[in-house]
Write a protein that holds these residues in place. Structure first.
Motif, PDB file in Angstrom:
ATOM      1  N   ASN A 144      -3.588 -15.678  10.630  1.00  9.32           N
ATOM      2  CA  ASN A 144      -3.927 -14.273  11.082  1.00  9.32           C
ATOM      3  C   ASN A 144      -2.632 -13.509  11.305  1.00  9.32           C
ATOM      4  O   ASN A 144      -1.517 -14.454  12.149  1.00  9.32           O
ATOM      5  N   HIS A 145      -2.466 -12.420  11.035  1.00  5.08           N
ATOM      6  CA  HIS A 145      -1.306 -11.238  11.879  1.00  5.08           C
ATOM      7  C   HIS A 145      -1.727 -11.722  13.306  1.00  5.08           C
ATOM      8  O   HIS A 145      -2.526 -11.548  14.210  1.00  5.08           O
ATOM      9  N   GLY A 146      -0.113 -11.992  13.828  1.00  7.02           N
ATOM     10  CA  GLY A 146       0.007 -11.750  15.344  1.00  7.02           C
ATOM     11  C   GLY A 146      -0.029 -13.913  15.554  1.00  7.02           C
ATOM     12  O   GLY A 146       0.422 -13.628  16.563  1.00  7.02           O
ATOM     13  N   GLY A 147      -0.482 -14.544  14.506  1.00  7.37           N
ATOM     14  CA  GLY A 147      -0.542 -15.418  14.683  1.00  7.37           C
ATOM     15  C   GLY A 147      -1.211 -16.419  15.414  1.00  7.37           C
ATOM     16  O   GLY A 147      -1.368 -17.543  16.036  1.00  7.37           O
ATOM     17  N   ALA A 148      -2.751 -15.552  15.590  1.00  2.79           N
ATOM     18  CA  ALA A 148      -3.912 -16.513  16.489  1.00  2.79           C
ATOM     19  C   ALA A 148      -5.143 -15.918  16.108  1.00  2.79           C
ATOM     20  O   ALA A 148      -5.462 -14.940  15.376  1.00  2.79           O
ATOM     21  N   HIS A 149      -5.617 -16.523  16.554  1.00  7.36           N
ATOM     22  CA  HIS A 149      -7.279 -15.569  16.401  1.00  7.36           C
ATOM     23  C   HIS A 149      -8.092 -14.841  16.863  1.00  7.36           C
ATOM     24  O   HIS A 149      -8.614 -14.494  17.239  1.00  7.36           O
ATOM     25  N   LYS A 150      -6.986 -14.210  17.939  1.00  4.49           N
ATOM     26  CA  LYS A 150      -6.828 -13.607  18.697  1.00  4.49           C
ATOM     27  C   LYS A 150      -7.273 -11.904  18.606  1.00  4.49           C
ATOM     28  O   LYS A 150      -7.885 -11.074  18.975  1.00  4.49           O
ATOM     29  N   ILE A 151      -6.910 -11.955  17.340  1.00  2.63           N
ATOM     30  CA  ILE A 151      -6.983 -10.738  16.577  1.00  2.63           C
ATOM     31  C   ILE A 151      -8.524 -10.411  16.156  1.00  2.63           C
ATOM     32  O   ILE A 151      -7.956  -9.220  15.937  1.00  2.63           O
ATOM     33  N   ASN A 152      -9.172 -10.966  15.827  1.00  2.12           N
ATOM     34  CA  ASN A 152     -10.240 -10.742  15.242  1.00  2.12           C
ATOM     35  C   ASN A 152     -11.248 -10.058  16.334  1.00  2.12           C
ATOM     36  O   ASN A 152     -11.830  -9.253  15.929  1.00  2.12           O
ATOM     37  N   ASN A 153     -10.447 -10.408  17.282  1.00  2.00           N
ATOM     38  CA  ASN A 153     -12.040 -10.218  18.641  1.00  2.00           C
ATOM     39  C   ASN A 153     -10.763  -8.270  19.054  1.00  2.00           C
ATOM     40  O   ASN A 153     -11.830  -7.752  19.422  1.00  2.00           O
ATOM     41  N   ALA A 154     -10.079  -8.737  19.132  1.00  2.00           N
ATOM     42  CA  ALA A 154      -8.857  -7.542  20.028  1.00  2.00           C
ATOM     43  C   ALA A 154      -8.859  -6.050  18.903  1.00  2.00           C
ATOM     44  O   ALA A 154      -9.122  -4.817  19.561  1.00  2.00           O
ATOM     45  N   ILE A 155      -9.111  -6.306  17.209  1.00  2.00           N
ATOM     46  CA  ILE A 155      -8.840  -5.339  17.045  1.00  2.00           C
ATOM     47  C   ILE A 155     -10.239  -4.689  16.811  1.00  2.00           C
ATOM     48  O   ILE A 155     -10.826  -3.363  16.593  1.00  2.00           O
ATOM     49  N   ALA A 156     -11.655  -5.155  16.853  1.00  2.00           N
ATOM     50  CA  ALA A 156     -13.027  -4.473  16.542  1.00  2.00           C
ATOM     51  C   ALA A 156     -12.880  -4.109  18.459  1.00  2.00           C
ATOM     52  O   ALA A 156     -13.652  -3.009  18.132  1.00  2.00           O
ATOM     53  N   GLN A 157     -12.555  -4.761  18.898  1.00  2.00           N
ATOM     54  CA  GLN A 157     -12.491  -4.007  20.417  1.00  2.00           C
ATOM     55  C   GLN A 157     -12.127  -2.989  21.018  1.00  2.00           C
ATOM     56  O   GLN A 157     -12.664  -1.615  20.768  1.00  2.00           O
ATOM     57  N   ALA A 158     -10.992  -3.016  20.317  1.00  3.05           N
ATOM     58  CA  ALA A 158     -10.082  -1.390  20.161  1.00  3.05           C
ATOM     59  C   ALA A 158     -10.632  -0.682  19.336  1.00  3.05           C
ATOM     60  O   ALA A 158     -10.935   0.929  19.693  1.00  3.05           O
ATOM     61  N   MET A 159     -11.418  -1.101  18.306  1.00  5.21           N
ATOM     62  CA  MET A 159     -12.290   0.316  18.010  1.00  5.21           C
ATOM     63  C   MET A 159     -13.501   0.890  17.842  1.00  5.21           C
ATOM     64  O   MET A 159     -14.111   2.063  18.739  1.00  5.21           O
ATOM     65  N   ILE A 160     -14.180  -0.025  19.178  1.00  5.84           N
ATOM     66  CA  ILE A 160     -14.791   0.401  19.735  1.00  5.84           C
ATOM     67  C   ILE A 160     -14.610   1.124  21.355  1.00  5.84           C
ATOM     68  O   ILE A 160     -14.925   2.244  21.365  1.00  5.84           O
ATOM     69  N   ALA A 161     -13.356   0.460  21.634  1.00  2.00           N
ATOM     70  CA  ALA A 161     -12.917   1.516  22.586  1.00  2.00           C
ATOM     71  C   ALA A 161     -12.470   3.055  22.413  1.00  2.00           C
ATOM     72  O   ALA A 161     -12.641   4.413  23.093  1.00  2.00           O
ATOM     73  N   LYS A 162     -12.017   2.624  21.028  1.00  5.89           N
ATOM     74  CA  LYS A 162     -11.649   4.674  20.649  1.00  5.89           C
ATOM     75  C   LYS A 162     -13.308   5.544  20.623  1.00  5.89           C
ATOM     76  O   LYS A 162     -13.239   6.282  20.034  1.00  5.89           O
ATOM     77  N   ARG A 163     -14.034   4.620  20.203  1.00 11.21           N
ATOM     78  CA  ARG A 163     -14.977   5.200  19.334  1.00 11.21           C
ATOM     79  C   ARG A 163     -16.198   5.998  20.653  1.00 11.21           C
ATOM     80  O   ARG A 163     -16.715   6.272  20.723  1.00 11.21           O
ATOM     81  N   MET A 164     -16.028   5.452  21.535  1.00 13.41           N
ATOM     82  CA  MET A 164     -16.326   5.315  23.222  1.00 13.41           C
ATOM     83  C   MET A 164     -15.184   6.612  23.702  1.00 13.41           C
ATOM     84  O   MET A 164     -15.885   7.091  24.693  1.00 13.41           O
TER      85      MET A 164
END
Length: 490
Positions: free
Chosen positions: A167-187
């Motif tokens: 994955n981009h960044g070298g780990a599974h963490k980006i799967n969750n980080a990009i989704a939650q960052a999108m939620i933060a933007k929406r809120m």
């Protein structure tokens, strides 16, 4: 109520409790939350009679009376039905937080529920996962590793790796980080705060915030910053402000929450682990569940069925749940979580919350914790920094309690001992893949697992991250062990 007061932790030992499972309030200080706990209109401690198919008395006798398979599925289904109203997995989870946070968490839960049924958000996330994260990641047949673990008659299981290290960044963490960052933007949030241990969540969060034009502050323990200096540098390159906290990941988490509480209207706490108050564990698990969904699809394409065994390392639980969740109702699929035994499971220096912990409340939710008789947190230890957390996901706690998942341990030495047969070296030299030390714990368990499996059994190991961040540490460790060269495996 002022946020400068401190939240005491709740500890609970089933062997010493009443059937009502009411814990005692200890004097342990976890973070600067008020003493008053609010539990989201649900019974505070034990509601198994209303949320599960058993009572607390049943729980206390669980080991002597194994749960029937039908009971396991019933418990899972009932938990799924009540999760969004109670925030609980059986008795685990919940919302043990100050009143000032309840409204914020309720808004987050409502937003999460909305986007899960919003085709526009789901389409946007799918594009981000494909074009930015780089999904889907391969399900790789590790042929040489498979051959290595065959017995004298040439028989053994087939080993596959779910390559989250790509994955981009070298780990599974980006799967969750990009989704939650999108939620933060929406809120409408302008800034994001997060805590990181090994640094992979910090890098993923910093990258996601850069992409979406959000300010980013990452809290990290000073010990972890020293051990994972390369990831600290990457976070700074990505525009994040990295703040040092005395201690390790658990201390960084407390500080990140304190920072978030101070500006709830403008900031967003981006949880990277499947812990904390509802809806954080459910959100992280949901956004990581893409791992298991892809694994099912790829397994069907490769051999026309499901995996027989799924193995993942367990720190707080995000990567394990990411691959487990898709198969949790497939009772013919064994789910095996591997915790860090550190210097030894009886040494007192380990991170095996599920294996050696007791039930209590920490960072806003109930789960298994490493704690002493007084309810004080016992500091975790592992050579894999990402596994160092004194608690674990409430959902994994639930899966352990109902008998749906197995949990075992691996020591630092089994993951990395500076010799050619440790798990880290094996994958490097047999497959040309450099795993993170966290993933090396899951790989190390193959030595014990493979001899017990029938030939042809399909085993999938979640390779949750790559070992760039650990390369310096491994080299120094090898030098300390006076190992200058790793011999070939030919």
């Amino acid at each position: 109520m002022a946020c400068s007061k401190i939240l005491g932790s709740t500890s609970f030992n089933p062997a010493k409790s009443t059937p009502f499972c009411k814990p005692k309030l200890s004097t342990r200080l976890n973070c600067n939350w008020p003493w008053r706990l609010v539990e989201n209109k649900a019974p505070i401690i034990c509601s198994l009679q209303s949320h599960c198919a058993w009572t607390c008395d049943d729980h206390l006798s669980l080991k002597s009376h194994p749960t029937r398979k039908s009971d396991i599925l019933r418990a899972i289904d009932q938990t799924n039905e009540t999760l969004f109203s109670t925030g609980k997995f059986g008795r685990f989870g919940g919302i043990f937080v100050p009143e000032t946070l309840v409204d914020c968490l309720n808004k987050l839960a409502a937003e999460f529920n909305f986007i899960m049924h919003d085709p526009e958000f789901q389409a946007e996330l799918a594009i981000a996962l494909r074009d930015y994260v780089g999904r889907e990641t391969p399900l790789y047949f590790a042929k040489r590793l498979t051959d290595y673990y065959k017995n004298s008659e040439g028989e053994g299981p087939e080993i596959y790796l779910k390559r989250e290290d790509l994955n981009h960044g070298g780990a599974h963490k980006i799967n969750n980080a990009i989704a939650q960052a999108m939620i933060a933007k929406r809120m409408g949030r302008k800034s994001v705060v997060a805590a990181t241990g090994a640094g992979q969540h910090g890098v993923a969060t910093a990258a996601s915030c850069a992409k979406l034009s959000l300010d980013c502050t990452i809290f990290m323990g000073d010990l972890d910053m020293e051990r994972q200096s390369s990831n600290v540098l990457l976070m700074k390159h990505l525009g994040a402000q990295v703040k040092s906290v005395k201690g390790t990941f658990k201390d960084a988490t407390s500080e990140a929450i304190r920072n978030w509480v101070g500006d709830l209207d403008n900031s967003y706490y981006l949880a990277g682990t499947a812990v904390g108050p509802h809806p954080c564990p459910s959100m992280v698990r949901e956004f990581q569940s893409v791992i298991g969904k892809e694994t099912r699809k790829q397994a069907m394409e490769k051999w026309g069925g499901k995996p027989d065994v799924v193995v993942a390392c367990v720190g707080s639980g995000s990567n394990a749940l990411g691959i487990f969740h898709e198969f949790v109702r497939d009772e013919d699929v064994r789910l095996i979580g591997i915790e860090a035994a550190g210097s030894g499971i009886d040494s007192g220096k380990h991170s095996a919350s599920l294996t050696k912990g007791d039930i209590g409340v920490y960072h806003g939710a109930m789960s298994y914790l490493l704690q002493d008789e007084e309810g004080q947190i016992i500091g975790p230890h592992s050579i894999g920094v990402g596994l160092e957390y004194p608690g674990v996901s409430p959902e994994l706690s639930f899966l352990k309690e109902i008998g749906r998942a197995e949990f075992n341990t691996v020591t630092d030495k089994e993951a990395l001992d500076g010799k050619r047969q440790d798990a880290y070296a094996l994958l490097c030299r047999l497959e040309g893949i450099i795993p993170a030390l966290e993933a090396s714990h899951a790989l190390a368990y193959l030595r014990k697992l493979c001899p017990t499996l029938a030939s042809g059994t399909k085993v999938v190991v979640n390779c949750s991250g790559r070992g760039d961040k650990d390369a310096d540490k491994v080299f120094k460790y090898q030098q300390e062990q006076m190992v200058q060269h790793l011999p070939d495996f030919e």
